[in-house]
Motif scaffolding. Structure first.
Motif, PDB file in Angstrom:
ATOM      1  N   LEU A  64       0.658  -1.186  -0.151  1.00 24.96           N
ATOM      2  CA  LEU A  64       0.052  -0.078  -0.075  1.00 24.96           C
ATOM      3  C   LEU A  64       1.049   1.459   0.101  1.00 24.96           C
ATOM      4  N   VAL A  65       2.242   1.207   0.368  1.00 28.63           N
ATOM      5  CA  VAL A  65       2.798   2.447   0.764  1.00 28.63           C
ATOM      6  C   VAL A  65       4.071   2.412  -0.315  1.00 28.63           C
ATOM      7  N   THR A  66       5.016   1.411   0.068  1.00 31.26           N
ATOM      8  CA  THR A  66       6.177   1.392  -0.794  1.00 31.26           C
ATOM      9  C   THR A  66       5.936   1.788  -2.258  1.00 31.26           C
ATOM     10  N   PRO A  67       4.957   1.373  -2.994  1.00 32.33           N
ATOM     11  CA  PRO A  67       4.922   1.650  -4.373  1.00 32.33           C
ATOM     12  C   PRO A  67       4.891   3.301  -4.654  1.00 32.33           C
ATOM     13  N   ILE A  68       4.425   4.101  -3.768  1.00 34.43           N
ATOM     14  CA  ILE A  68       4.389   5.653  -3.900  1.00 34.43           C
ATOM     15  C   ILE A  68       5.222   6.280  -2.709  1.00 34.43           C
ATOM     16  N   ALA A  69       5.999   5.600  -2.038  1.00 39.91           N
ATOM     17  CA  ALA A  69       6.598   6.215  -1.229  1.00 39.91           C
ATOM     18  C   ALA A  69       7.531   7.328  -1.418  1.00 39.91           C
ATOM     19  N   ASP A  70       8.236   7.164  -2.540  1.00 40.06           N
ATOM     20  CA  ASP A  70       9.307   8.458  -3.040  1.00 40.06           C
ATOM     21  C   ASP A  70       8.298   9.640  -3.666  1.00 40.06           C
ATOM     22  N   LEU A  71       7.060   9.448  -3.758  1.00 40.71           N
ATOM     23  CA  LEU A  71       6.329  10.406  -4.383  1.00 40.71           C
ATOM     24  C   LEU A  71       5.655  11.360  -3.159  1.00 40.71           C
ATOM     25  N   ILE A  72       5.744  10.840  -1.824  1.00 36.76           N
ATOM     26  CA  ILE A  72       5.137  11.489  -0.871  1.00 36.76           C
ATOM     27  C   ILE A  72       6.071  12.661  -0.232  1.00 36.76           C
ATOM     28  N   GLN A  73       5.285  13.761  -0.342  1.00 35.09           N
ATOM     29  CA  GLN A  73       6.089  15.050   0.149  1.00 35.09           C
ATOM     30  C   GLN A  73       5.217  15.539   1.497  1.00 35.09           C
ATOM     31  N   GLY A  74       5.922  15.875   2.632  1.00 39.79           N
ATOM     32  CA  GLY A  74       5.382  16.578   3.729  1.00 39.79           C
ATOM     33  C   GLY A  74       4.873  15.478   4.722  1.00 39.79           C
ATOM     34  N   ASP A  75       4.145  15.870   5.668  1.00 41.37           N
ATOM     35  CA  ASP A  75       3.914  14.549   6.721  1.00 41.37           C
ATOM     36  C   ASP A  75       2.430  14.368   6.774  1.00 41.37           C
ATOM     37  N   ASP A  76       1.570  14.864   5.779  1.00 40.28           N
ATOM     38  CA  ASP A  76       0.096  14.677   5.809  1.00 40.28           C
ATOM     39  C   ASP A  76      -0.331  13.540   4.445  1.00 40.28           C
ATOM     40  N   LEU A  77      -1.190  12.726   4.589  1.00 45.09           N
ATOM     41  CA  LEU A  77      -1.834  12.189   3.379  1.00 45.09           C
ATOM     42  C   LEU A  77      -3.045  11.544   3.437  1.00 45.09           C
ATOM     43  N   VAL A  78      -3.948  11.651   2.436  1.00 47.75           N
ATOM     44  CA  VAL A  78      -5.329  10.939   2.601  1.00 47.75           C
ATOM     45  C   VAL A  78      -5.315   9.925   1.828  1.00 47.75           C
ATOM     46  N   PHE A  79      -5.574   8.832   2.293  1.00 47.74           N
ATOM     47  CA  PHE A  79      -5.676   7.589   1.262  1.00 47.74           C
ATOM     48  C   PHE A  79      -7.377   7.204   1.075  1.00 47.74           C
ATOM     49  N   VAL A  80      -7.534   6.943  -0.148  1.00 46.65           N
ATOM     50  CA  VAL A  80      -8.692   6.357  -0.499  1.00 46.65           C
ATOM     51  C   VAL A  80      -8.639   4.997  -0.869  1.00 46.65           C
ATOM     52  N   PRO A  81      -8.953   4.121   0.049  1.00 44.94           N
ATOM     53  CA  PRO A  81      -8.862   2.549  -0.326  1.00 44.94           C
ATOM     54  C   PRO A  81      -9.800   2.006  -0.768  1.00 44.94           C
TER      55      PRO A  81
END
Length: 757
Positions: A475-492
């Motif tokens: 769920l996270v590793t595939p897009i980990a390098d794209l995440i910026q900052g410390d806040d994220l919303v996930f639509v599962p």
């Protein structure tokens, strides 16, 4: 000489004229009824409804109850044909009520069958089977072999939908045998149809095709266009399964033609979907996309007729929404990444979006079409939208005014469901556990924490929970390098809606939302919609009167739950509802106008529904479930103004996994108007949760956002000696907006009853 359709119509019109001339009101009603049957038989459903409605009015006027019931039943069947299941069910219930009133057992049996058909069309198979069994019992009682056969056929279809093909085939053979015995060719054709579908599901395509051809032959013989269309559909599907796509598409086009002629919206949905599949197989993506869009158009036309019936919309979407997946996956094949996102989002949490539009009085036109520009505009934070297709998960990472990044990941050795199951087992936090004192039962669960350890950081994110690593990798590793900052919303999507997102990273605060549209609607809510004052705190409701048949209490007391709301009450200067005062009626009354709701109580392990103190005005000495259980429908019926709802209860994030998302108590609070809901995914420990919530509210009181307070509360529990294991701190998930509070604005909640105690 056989009457033509025009002869039949002329005869009924003449009956009507004679009845009017003789001022025979009941005869006039019967003539209208017969005209309704004629138009229903020719698929002119709107004209049929007009005539049935005239007949019904006259039957009521003259007090002809039997005719009134039959008019209701035929109106129900006509509305069913139009896909308006809500109206159909209402009419069938009125038919059933009259049949019982006049003692018409045969009419009662027919009404049960019609109700079963309507509920099956909505995907509510459990309710459908109950009605079909009632139909079968009455048919046997009155010794009506033909209707007994029909009941067997109904049951076979329902069990077929459940995947129990062996039981389905047994019922269908019983139906076929009786149809031949009573020489009912139409019924015989339907039995062949059902057997063909069952054998196709078992992979026996040759046998399936033989049965479908027999069905087609009989449908043509008896002049039943609707059944002829169904036969073409099933033959198309069978030939598709054999790889004979040329033959398949011919049959589906024949089905499409008939469905247009008979105005069958469900049939049109299915026909367009299958034609799209065949075109996609041949590589004609543009044609496939056109047919998938047509399929969704017809599907949405039916869905709109369900109006505000939330449960029916959910079931209907779950049963018939296959074209949405076909559309977004085909768009991806065509390289249209942004359009694929819009298509996937269009089919996500539709019923919730409908309710939120009504709750917030948002103009339907402003949110009718989900476009990429609408999604991206004023996005509150970086958001990851996910969509499942088999064991492949697609990711769209969105940032306001920056653009979209797209990635895909295969789930190795399993599915989303199996991965979630193995993850919960790994951390000893499965959903099927006995809960005493709001804690995991130590006799049922291994509390060993030997497998938990510290992991290395993955790319830019630090991650420290070994047992969640497989889930994190998907769920996270595939897009980990794209995440910026410390806040994220996930639509599962799918079973990943049950993932402990807030626990998935040490450095990023992650919250969940059922859909991008839901997030958009929540942020569009008027500023004055949510209350800014008052809090409702509920803890340790007294359930000593709720007992098993053995006389033992079902629920134990929750000493730490009481401590929890007491300490929160001190922070907010609010007196909590506890013990016998925390009744279901009192909680429902108070929750309407407050800004903050906190409930620390027992939760149901299936739906997350909450056990409160029984209502004192109940009729029986031993409380019924409705006297004390806060149900989904109870919550959804309330118009809330809460900015934050904290459900400090076992399993409050659980529910049925549907195309809609997780249908449980958390969704019910969002539907009712809550801006944000904090829930638990599994059974929680009483003392650990007290410590967790104490930390959460201390940070909330320091004007930190809910997601930040949650993040700090998790870390505080990880650092304790007794509660560092994942199962204690990881179940909590924030769903919805990231709210903050000025605790000074929360007014003291007056509670005379509590003051006296």
């Amino acid at each position: 000489m056989v009457d033509t359709n025009l002869d039949v119509l002329e005869r009924h019109m003449q009956e009507l004229s004679v009845a009017r001339k003789e001022e025979d009101r009941q005869g006039e009603g019967l003539a209208y009824f017969n005209l309704g049957r004629y138009y229903q038989g020719t698929a002119d459903f709107n004209q049929a409804i007009t005539n049935y409605t005239e007949a019904l009015a006259i039957f009521k006027e003259v007090g002809f109850k039997a005719g009134e019931g039959k008019a209701y039943g035929n109106l129900g069947n006509t509305y069913h044909s139009l896909g308006n299941f809500k109206q159909a069910i209402e009419y069938h219930h009125q038919d059933l009520s009259i049949a019982k009133e006049v003692g018409d057992r045969a009419g009662e049996e027919i009404a049960y069958g019609n109700l079963g058909n309507a509920y099956q069309s909505l995907g509510n198979l459990k309710q459908a089977i109950e009605y079909y069994h009632q139909r079968l019992c009455i048919a046997k009682e009155v010794e009506d072999r033909a209707r007994e056969g029909t009941a067997y056929g109904n049951l076979g279809n329902a069990y077929q939908s459940l995947g129990n093909f062996k039981q389905a085939i047994e019922y269908h053979h019983q139906d076929l045998s009786i149809a031949k015995e009573v020489e009912d060719r139409a019924r015989e054709g339907k039995a062949y149809c059902n057997l063909g579908i069952a054998y196709k599901s078992l992979g026996n395509f040759k046998q399936a095709i033989e049965y479908h051809h027999q069905h087609l032959s009989i449908a043509k013989e008896v002049g039943d266009m609707a059944r002829e269309g169904a036969a073409y559909c099933n033959l198309g599907i069978a030939y598709q399964s054999l790889g004979n796509f040329k033959q398949a598409i011919e049959y589906h086009h024949q089905q499409l033609s008939i469905c247009k002629e008979t105005v069958d919206p469900i049939g049109l949905t299915i026909a367009c979907y299958h034609i799209g599949l065949v075109h996609e197989f041949f590589g004609s993506l543009s044609k496939a996309l056109n047919y998938y869009r047509l399929s969704i158009y017809y599907f949405d036309e039916v869905r709109r007729l369900l109006w505000s019936e939330d449960a029916w919309k959910i079931s209907f979407r779950d049963t018939n929404g296959f074209a949405y997946t076909a559309l977004w996956t085909a768009l991806l094949k065509n390289g249209e990444v942004d359009e694929a996102l819009s298509a996937a989002e269009q089919g996500r949490a539709q019923a919730l979006a409908d309710i939120l539009k009504m709750q917030y009085s948002i103009d339907e036109k402003s949110t009718m079409k989900v476009t990429i520009s609408l999604v991206m505009k004023d996005l509150p934070t970086q958001t990851v939208f996910t969509a499942l297709d088999g064991n492949t998960i697609s990711f769209w990472l969105l940032r306001d005014n920056i653009g979209i990044n797209f990635r895909q990941k295969k789930i190795e050795n399993g599915s989303a469901k199996s991965l979630m199951k193995s993850t919960f087992k790994q951390i000893n936090a499965g959903t099927v556990v006995r809960c005493e004192n709001r804690s995991l039962d130590r006799q049922w669960c291994d509390f060993s924490s030997s497998r938990e350890g510290v992991e290395e950081a993955v790319q830019s994110l630090s991650f420290s929970v070994h047992s969640l690593q497989p889930l994190y990798d998907v769920l996270v590793t595939p897009i980990a390098d794209l995440i910026q900052g410390d806040d994220l919303v996930f639509v599962p999507d799918g079973h990943f809606c049950l993932a402990p997102f807030s626990a998935m990273s040490d450095s990023v605060r992650i919250r969940a939302i059922p859909s991008l549209t839901a997030l958009k609607l929540i942020t569009m809510a008027p500023d004055d919609f949510q209350s800014k004052n008052e809090a409702l705190l509920v803890g340790d409701p007294c359930l000593s009167e709720v007992i098993y048949g053995t006389g033992e209490p079902m629920y134990g007391q929750l000493p730490c739950a009481k401590k929890e709301v007491d300490i929160i009450g001190e922070l907010l200067q609010t007196l909590p509802l506890t013990g016998k005062n925390a009744t279901k009626a009192e909680v429902l009354k108070r929750m309407r106008s407050v800004a903050l709701i906190h409930v620390a109580a027992h939760g149901d392990d299936g739906s997350g529904e909450i056990a409160l103190a029984p209502n004192p005005e109940r009729t029986s000495q031993i409380p019924e479930e409705e006297d004390y259980m806060l149900s989904l429908s109870d919550v959804q019926a309330v118009r809330l103004q809460a900015r934050l709802v904290v459900l400090s209860c076992c399993h409050s994030g659980q529910g049925e996994v549907k195309s809609e998302g997780i249908v449980g108590i958390a969704r019910a609070f969002l539907c009712a108007g809550a801006r944000s809901v904090l829930v638990s995914l599994w059974a929680i420990d009483d003392e650990a949760t007290f410590m967790f919530m104490k930390s959460f509210y201390q940070h909330l009181a320091d004007r930190k956002s809910a997601s930040t307070a949650l993040h700090h509360a998790m870390k505080s529990l990880q650092e304790t000696k007794n509660y560092s294991a994942i199962k204690y701190w990881a179940p909590f998930v924030l769903i919805g907006d990231d709210v903050t509070f000025e605790f000074g604005e929360l007014e003291h909640v007056k509670n005379e009853t509590m003051s006296k105690t």
